[in-house]
Scaffold this motif. Sequence first.
Motif, PDB file in Angstrom:
ATOM      1  N   THR A 277      42.559-100.996  25.014  1.00 16.24           N
ATOM      2  CA  THR A 277      43.229-100.510  26.212  1.00 16.24           C
ATOM      3  C   THR A 277      43.720-101.649  27.100  1.00 16.24           C
ATOM      4  O   THR A 277      43.098-102.718  27.154  1.00 16.24           O
ATOM      5  N   GLU A 281      42.026 -96.061  29.460  1.00 17.64           N
ATOM      6  CA  GLU A 281      41.933 -95.310  28.213  1.00 17.64           C
ATOM      7  C   GLU A 281      42.667 -96.058  27.105  1.00 17.64           C
ATOM      8  O   GLU A 281      43.610 -96.806  27.355  1.00 17.64           O
ATOM      9  N   SER A 282      42.235 -95.824  25.883  1.00 19.30           N
ATOM     10  CA  SER A 282      42.896 -96.480  24.751  1.00 19.30           C
ATOM     11  C   SER A 282      44.379 -96.124  24.722  1.00 19.30           C
ATOM     12  O   SER A 282      44.764 -94.996  25.032  1.00 19.30           O
ATOM     13  N   ASP A 283      45.210 -97.092  24.379  1.00 25.17           N
ATOM     14  CA  ASP A 283      46.651 -96.843  24.293  1.00 25.17           C
ATOM     15  C   ASP A 283      47.216 -97.523  23.056  1.00 25.17           C
ATOM     16  O   ASP A 283      46.609 -98.436  22.486  1.00 25.17           O
ATOM     17  N   ALA A 284      48.407 -97.065  22.650  1.00 24.49           N
ATOM     18  CA  ALA A 284      49.003 -97.530  21.393  1.00 24.49           C
ATOM     19  C   ALA A 284      49.500 -98.962  21.488  1.00 24.49           C
ATOM     20  O   ALA A 284      49.469 -99.698  20.491  1.00 24.49           O
ATOM     21  N   TRP A 312      42.873 -94.667  14.866  1.00 24.24           N
ATOM     22  CA  TRP A 312      43.248 -94.247  16.226  1.00 24.24           C
ATOM     23  C   TRP A 312      44.757 -94.107  16.323  1.00 24.24           C
ATOM     24  O   TRP A 312      45.275 -93.138  16.890  1.00 24.24           O
ATOM     25  N   HIS A 316      46.900 -90.486  17.106  1.00 23.95           N
ATOM     26  CA  HIS A 316      47.618 -90.305  18.367  1.00 23.95           C
ATOM     27  C   HIS A 316      49.132 -90.434  18.225  1.00 23.95           C
ATOM     28  O   HIS A 316      49.848 -90.487  19.225  1.00 23.95           O
ATOM     29  N   TRP A 323      54.527 -92.824  20.046  1.00 25.79           N
ATOM     30  CA  TRP A 323      53.249 -92.750  20.760  1.00 25.79           C
ATOM     31  C   TRP A 323      53.544 -92.663  22.262  1.00 25.79           C
ATOM     32  O   TRP A 323      54.448 -93.356  22.758  1.00 25.79           O
ATOM     33  N   ARG A 324      52.822 -91.852  22.970  1.00 20.18           N
ATOM     34  CA  ARG A 324      53.045 -91.692  24.413  1.00 20.18           C
ATOM     35  C   ARG A 324      51.693 -91.657  25.115  1.00 20.18           C
ATOM     36  O   ARG A 324      51.286 -90.661  25.686  1.00 20.18           O
ATOM     37  N   SER A 325      50.990 -92.784  25.038  1.00 20.41           N
ATOM     38  CA  SER A 325      49.632 -92.858  25.590  1.00 20.41           C
ATOM     39  C   SER A 325      49.533 -93.778  26.789  1.00 20.41           C
ATOM     40  O   SER A 325      48.458 -93.917  27.374  1.00 20.41           O
ATOM     41  N   GLU A 334      58.067 -95.676  25.893  1.00 17.46           N
ATOM     42  CA  GLU A 334      57.526 -95.257  24.604  1.00 17.46           C
ATOM     43  C   GLU A 334      58.004 -96.181  23.488  1.00 17.46           C
ATOM     44  O   GLU A 334      57.332 -96.338  22.472  1.00 17.46           O
ATOM     45  N   GLU A 337      55.531 -99.081  23.392  1.00 21.30           N
ATOM     46  CA  GLU A 337      54.313 -98.690  22.676  1.00 21.30           C
ATOM     47  C   GLU A 337      54.563 -98.659  21.179  1.00 21.30           C
ATOM     48  O   GLU A 337      53.765 -99.165  20.386  1.00 21.30           O
TER      49      GLU A 337
END
Length: 644
Positions: A277, A281-284, A312, A316, A323-325, A334, A337
């Motif tokens: 992250t 929170e974890s993200d791409a 992961w 996601h 990916w849209r984290s 996006e 990411e």
Amino acid sequence: MPKIPLVLRSKVPLLLGLLTAAVAAGSWWMSGPRKGARPRVALTSPTCGATSPTSAAALANPEARAAAQRGLGFLTKASQEWTAQHRCFGCHVQAVTLEALTVGSHHQYQVAAAELDSMVSALELGVTAGGRVTGAAFQGQAWARYDAWIDDKHTNDLLKYAAELVGLQREDGSIPDDDARLPITGGTMQTTYQSMQTWRQAYARTADDKWLAPMRKAERYLATRAAQWPAGGQVYLQDLNFALLGLLAAGVGPGEPAAQELQRRLLDRQREDGGWTLESESDALATGQTLYALRLAGHGDGEAAIDRGTAWLIKHQGKDGAWRSLATGQGGAEKGEAMWAVLGLVSMDVTSVAVNGLIDGQHVTPSMQIGVAARDNQAGGVTKVELYVDDDLVAAACADELLHTWDTRALTEGKHTLDVVATNLKQQTSRRRYQVYAGNTYLTELGARFDEAKQATEIAARNLAVDAKTASQVELTVFAVTGDANQRGAKVFTAEQPSAAGALSFTWDGVGADGKPQPSGRYIAELALRAPDGKVLQRTETLFLQASEAVQRATYGEIEGQLGLDGDAAASTAANTVIELVNQAGDVVQRVRSTEQGNYRFKNVTGGKYRVRAAKAGWAKQELEVDAAPASAPTKANMQIKRR
């Protein structure tokens, strides 16, 4: 040397069991240690059956390959649309997309020529948006990957930005970012890493040692910054990634202390869900970027951290491949990411090759047990695994695993290359290359560059001696050159510094030890590494001109070429091969080694007729007659090395 965890450590008993079974079945084919360390004899690659002898497909990861392909599709479409809308080069948009496409092509994903061409066209628009420094760094990085893994049609673009980045480098070695918009553009750590990747490929393509000095300065900057981060401090994740990526680009081995510490920090930052992250929170972006860095450092599939991070990203990913984290507030976030998520995934080749008992950049021991396990990620199976040393086949198995005891006593002192090659049922090959060192080889990649602004020559190298017990001092001696055969003349300058692992450099302003200016011309720089007892462990030297490039080209000729390999070998070009320049009298006037792409260069050559001679253990010597002429383009001298 410290060791990093590798996936095969837990699989050695399995390998031993498979070895016994394979021998009994007659499917194992390998060379063992040679008694008395006789020179190795090249073997012939075996012809293996059409079916995999073990059930490797059950351990493969075709789902990750499929996710990477979907990501490539989204990324290409989104970047093409962005280019059509804005009609300009947008730094991270097309540059990182082109890098992802080239990495994907290298690892045998479906990448259409038109997709590559669309990003190439966008980069050819030049730096038309954002900061100039940031744009140049992104351009250089993208052209470096393209030049390494696609073709040499845009080498001039690579070299143009490589030269610009040298001019932008600060005295501390950094390349200052002038358009930092976190997290999509990552600041000075990123632009410095991108510049190092650019210079690394410029050197691999041209074999011109002028690219080594700025790379050493940048390496020192990143290593110094990383050493200053507090042990328990929460360092920005992208800074950790870019520091590791930059050091790897500079030639730092993943087993060296600086690289190991960065890997440890990154692995410690993995979250329970398998991701990484930038915020909470974890993200791409963070997960893909960290996977990319760790994979380049030698971590691979089958290792828990890599498998969890890959899972992961798969979990996601949207149906459209995006990916849209991560909410950044920046338009088209996006794509940012997706760029890093795709790079994290496309680093998985058609076959995952795990190697145990070997660390890139290490010094060899007299006997080394090497284990290899290959897993096909297209659910087909692996038919053959091979091990090459300096492009000679030394072991192979008609299986997906191999165990080989490597007797290194016959190795000549110096650098050597090992290639582990796996072939699947579709006859697709995946390869992992390692560089190792034999004997007292610690000073590597010696190069010189004349700094016109300072009117001084930078003499730079890497020092692999990691502790004071091995070496205590590095000494520079500059000799005048006499005659066209480049004989050593008078000693004109000396300097010394304590031995320390990593980048080292000396600067000579042309003033002799007597305080008097020396004439412009050719000189020899010799570096000597001394042990604590005063014994010289290693000497290495390079020829340089104490004058500008313009003077060099007007006064002397250059000879450049690429060495190809004929027949069955690990690669199509001959890396790390000695090439000699021989004059009409039979004197060796210069001696160099080919780069990782098989390229070589002789600079500061007196006009006249010469022979270029390539010598590689186990291969026939090749010679080519050439003419060198000042004030003209470098003489081309490509050669094909043949088996004895």
